[in-house]
Write a protein that holds these residues in place. Structure first.
Motif, PDB file in Angstrom:
ATOM      1  N   LEU A   1      51.443  -2.444 -14.303  1.00 47.76           N
ATOM      2  CA  LEU A   1      52.476  -2.657 -13.292  1.00 47.76           C
ATOM      3  C   LEU A   1      53.779  -1.964 -13.684  1.00 47.76           C
ATOM      4  N   THR A   2      54.197  -2.120 -14.938  1.00 48.46           N
ATOM      5  CA  THR A   2      55.445  -1.506 -15.405  1.00 48.46           C
ATOM      6  C   THR A   2      55.347   0.009 -15.368  1.00 48.46           C
ATOM      7  N   LEU A   3      54.202   0.539 -15.791  1.00 48.69           N
ATOM      8  CA  LEU A   3      54.008   1.992 -15.768  1.00 48.69           C
ATOM      9  C   LEU A   3      54.081   2.525 -14.340  1.00 48.69           C
ATOM     10  N   LEU A   4      53.481   1.804 -13.395  1.00 45.40           N
ATOM     11  CA  LEU A   4      53.512   2.247 -11.993  1.00 45.40           C
ATOM     12  C   LEU A   4      54.934   2.238 -11.437  1.00 45.40           C
ATOM     13  N   VAL A   5      55.666   1.147 -11.684  1.00 51.42           N
ATOM     14  CA  VAL A   5      57.015   1.025 -11.126  1.00 51.42           C
ATOM     15  C   VAL A   5      57.958   2.036 -11.756  1.00 51.42           C
ATOM     16  N   VAL A   6      57.954   2.127 -13.084  1.00 54.36           N
ATOM     17  CA  VAL A   6      58.846   3.071 -13.769  1.00 54.36           C
ATOM     18  C   VAL A   6      58.442   4.509 -13.456  1.00 54.36           C
TER      19      VAL A   6
ATOM     20  N   VAL B   1      65.439  -2.547  -5.704  1.00 52.80           N
ATOM     21  CA  VAL B   1      64.197  -1.921  -5.262  1.00 52.80           C
ATOM     22  C   VAL B   1      63.288  -1.593  -6.438  1.00 52.80           C
ATOM     23  N   VAL B   2      63.819  -0.951  -7.458  1.00 52.05           N
ATOM     24  CA  VAL B   2      62.986  -0.326  -8.484  1.00 52.05           C
ATOM     25  C   VAL B   2      63.056  -1.002  -9.850  1.00 52.05           C
ATOM     26  N   MET B   3      63.837  -2.058  -9.993  1.00 54.85           N
ATOM     27  CA  MET B   3      63.881  -2.763 -11.270  1.00 54.85           C
ATOM     28  C   MET B   3      62.483  -3.284 -11.612  1.00 54.85           C
ATOM     29  N   PRO B   4      61.971  -3.015 -12.834  1.00 55.22           N
ATOM     30  CA  PRO B   4      60.605  -3.432 -13.176  1.00 55.22           C
ATOM     31  C   PRO B   4      60.473  -4.912 -13.507  1.00 55.22           C
ATOM     32  N   SER B   5      61.481  -5.711 -13.206  1.00 54.74           N
ATOM     33  CA  SER B   5      61.421  -7.161 -13.394  1.00 54.74           C
ATOM     34  C   SER B   5      60.867  -7.804 -12.129  1.00 54.74           C
ATOM     35  N   PRO B   6      60.487  -9.090 -12.177  1.00 53.62           N
ATOM     36  CA  PRO B   6      59.859  -9.728 -11.015  1.00 53.62           C
ATOM     37  C   PRO B   6      60.701  -9.709  -9.753  1.00 53.62           C
ATOM     38  N   ASP B   7      62.048  -9.561  -9.870  1.00 54.76           N
ATOM     39  CA  ASP B   7      62.903  -9.558  -8.690  1.00 54.76           C
ATOM     40  C   ASP B   7      63.000  -8.206  -8.013  1.00 54.76           C
ATOM     41  N   GLY B   8      62.403  -7.152  -8.585  1.00 54.26           N
ATOM     42  CA  GLY B   8      62.406  -5.845  -7.946  1.00 54.26           C
ATOM     43  C   GLY B   8      61.423  -5.805  -6.787  1.00 54.26           C
ATOM     44  N   TRP B   9      61.826  -5.213  -5.687  1.00 53.28           N
ATOM     45  CA  TRP B   9      60.982  -5.240  -4.486  1.00 53.28           C
ATOM     46  C   TRP B   9      59.628  -4.569  -4.704  1.00 53.28           C
ATOM     47  N   ILE B  10      59.602  -3.444  -5.427  1.00 51.92           N
ATOM     48  CA  ILE B  10      58.326  -2.759  -5.665  1.00 51.92           C
ATOM     49  C   ILE B  10      57.431  -3.613  -6.560  1.00 51.92           C
ATOM     50  N   THR B  11      58.004  -4.135  -7.638  1.00 56.56           N
ATOM     51  CA  THR B  11      57.253  -5.026  -8.534  1.00 56.56           C
ATOM     52  C   THR B  11      56.722  -6.224  -7.766  1.00 56.56           C
TER      53      THR B  11
ATOM     54  N   GLY C   1      56.168  -6.507  -4.531  1.00 60.31           N
ATOM     55  CA  GLY C   1      55.137  -6.117  -3.581  1.00 60.31           C
ATOM     56  C   GLY C   1      53.787  -5.906  -4.239  1.00 60.31           C
ATOM     57  N   LEU C   2      53.783  -5.227  -5.392  1.00 62.23           N
ATOM     58  CA  LEU C   2      52.528  -4.984  -6.102  1.00 62.23           C
ATOM     59  C   LEU C   2      51.942  -6.284  -6.639  1.00 62.23           C
ATOM     60  N   THR C   3      52.800  -7.160  -7.178  1.00 67.93           N
ATOM     61  CA  THR C   3      52.332  -8.449  -7.680  1.00 67.93           C
ATOM     62  C   THR C   3      51.757  -9.289  -6.551  1.00 67.93           C
ATOM     63  N   GLY C   4      52.461  -9.338  -5.426  1.00 67.63           N
ATOM     64  CA  GLY C   4      51.974 -10.079  -4.271  1.00 67.63           C
ATOM     65  C   GLY C   4      50.650  -9.550  -3.762  1.00 67.63           C
ATOM     66  N   ALA C   5      50.483  -8.210  -3.780  1.00 65.46           N
ATOM     67  CA  ALA C   5      49.230  -7.613  -3.329  1.00 65.46           C
ATOM     68  C   ALA C   5      48.073  -8.033  -4.222  1.00 65.46           C
ATOM     69  N   VAL C   6      48.305  -8.072  -5.537  1.00 64.92           N
ATOM     70  CA  VAL C   6      47.258  -8.518  -6.462  1.00 64.92           C
ATOM     71  C   VAL C   6      46.923  -9.988  -6.210  1.00 64.92           C
ATOM     72  N   GLY C   7      47.946 -10.813  -5.982  1.00 66.04           N
ATOM     73  CA  GLY C   7      47.721 -12.225  -5.707  1.00 66.04           C
ATOM     74  C   GLY C   7      46.903 -12.433  -4.440  1.00 66.04           C
ATOM     75  N   VAL C   8      47.248 -11.714  -3.376  1.00 70.06           N
ATOM     76  CA  VAL C   8      46.508 -11.824  -2.113  1.00 70.06           C
ATOM     77  C   VAL C   8      45.073 -11.357  -2.309  1.00 70.06           C
ATOM     78  N   TRP C   9      44.894 -10.261  -3.058  1.00 71.12           N
ATOM     79  CA  TRP C   9      43.539  -9.754  -3.331  1.00 71.12           C
ATOM     80  C   TRP C   9      42.703 -10.789  -4.072  1.00 71.12           C
ATOM     81  N   LEU C  10      43.290 -11.445  -5.083  1.00 71.78           N
ATOM     82  CA  LEU C  10      42.567 -12.471  -5.826  1.00 71.78           C
ATOM     83  C   LEU C  10      42.156 -13.626  -4.908  1.00 71.78           C
ATOM     84  N   MET C  11      43.035 -14.009  -3.989  1.00 71.84           N
ATOM     85  CA  MET C  11      42.723 -15.095  -3.067  1.00 71.84           C
ATOM     86  C   MET C  11      41.622 -14.683  -2.093  1.00 71.84           C
ATOM     87  N   LEU C  12      41.670 -13.449  -1.607  1.00 73.78           N
ATOM     88  CA  LEU C  12      40.646 -12.976  -0.670  1.00 73.78           C
ATOM     89  C   LEU C  12      39.284 -12.883  -1.336  1.00 73.78           C
TER      90      LEU C  12
END
Length: 273
Positions: A92-97, A242-252, A254-265
């Motif tokens: 995740l950090t590598l993708l965002v940075v 937008v781009v901060m690699p911490s949990p409050d960054g929008w990109i981070t 969004g990617l975290t939320g996508a993984v969570g939704v995928w796990l639930m599906l």
């Protein structure tokens, strides 16, 4: 579970949440009288220790028991979840940075990667022990307790995320570097923590162990905290949200939320198969 037990455990969940949301403010109040230094304070110790101590009391003395505490590793058949826990934050950090650098939203400040790697390694052990206390409170008590009293899975994740995020607020200044006003930062921070709670919670409830969450949290803290606190990244102020690699960054987020939704599906698909 009998209705009386559901009510009892529901009350215990409320007690736990009340302690978690108040202990940091009590800690801050203590700090104004006792003081603090570079090694910490009595208030910070209370803040970290109160949730796990409450969990121990509720499980050990108040009758909640240890059946769903997630103490066992449960390695057999769950290697992919442990591997994912180790790799989640590095990827995740590598993708965002990497994305930020490619589009010119952030730059590496020039400090050597070796220095950064040493900072990460130095942070691993204290982060591990801190996160044992933290994760056995959130994923070891609150998440399974909500699940056990019948709270729908998604809402149990959201509730854990909000309580977990609220617990952070009194000492937010210790690990957050931002020039943004709290009026906009806090809601985004809470949303980011909820996204993480979905990922952590799905893995925890699926395999019945807290240890993947401990590992994931430890690796995330060891990678991201030095990256931000050590000023390895130069990010324009207007793009930090937008781009901060911490949990409050929008990109981070969004990617975290996508993984969570995928796990639930995936879970729901297996359940209906």
């Amino acid at each position: 579970m009998e209705k009386s037990m559901i009510i009892k455990r529901g009350i215990h969940v409320g007690v736990f949440a009340l302690v978690a949301l108040s202990c940091g403010w009590i800690g801050r109040w203590l700090d104004t009288y006792v003081g603090r230094d570079a090694t910490g304070s009595l208030g910070q110790l209370l803040w970290i220790a109160a949730p796990i101590l409450t969990m121990l009391l509720l499980r050990g003395l108040a009758g909640d028991g240890w059946e769903d505490a997630g103490l066992r590793l449960r390695l057999r058949g769950n290697g992919r979840y442990y591997a994912g826990s180790v790799l989640f934050f590095p990827v995740l950090t590598l993708l965002v940075v990497g994305l930020g650098i490619c589009v010119g939203w952030l730059n590496w400040t020039g400090i050597s990667l070796r220095t950064y790697a040493e900072a990460c390694a130095f942070a691993l052990i204290p982060s591990f022990f801190k996160n044992i206390a933290e994760e056995f409170a959130w994923r070891g008590y609150l998440a399974p307790s909500l699940h056990r009293i019948g709270v729908p899975r998604l809402w149990s994740h959201v509730t854990v995320g909000l309580v977990w995020g609220g617990w952070h607020i009194p000492y937010l200044f210790l690990f957050t570097t931002t020039s943004e006003g709290m009026l906009t930062f806090l809601p985004r921070m809470l949303l980011g923590v909820v996204a993480m709670a979905i990922v952590y919670g799905e893995i925890r409830l699926r395999i019945g162990s807290v240890w993947p969450a401990v590992i994931m949290h430890t690796v995330g803290n060891a990678l991201v905290n030095p990256l931000i606190a050590g000023e390895y990244l130069a990010i324009e102020t207007k793009l930090q949200a937008v781009v901060m690699p911490s949990p409050d960054g929008w990109i981070t987020m969004g990617l975290t939320g996508a993984v969570g939704v995928w796990l639930m599906l995936v879970r729901k698909k297996k359940k209906t198969a």
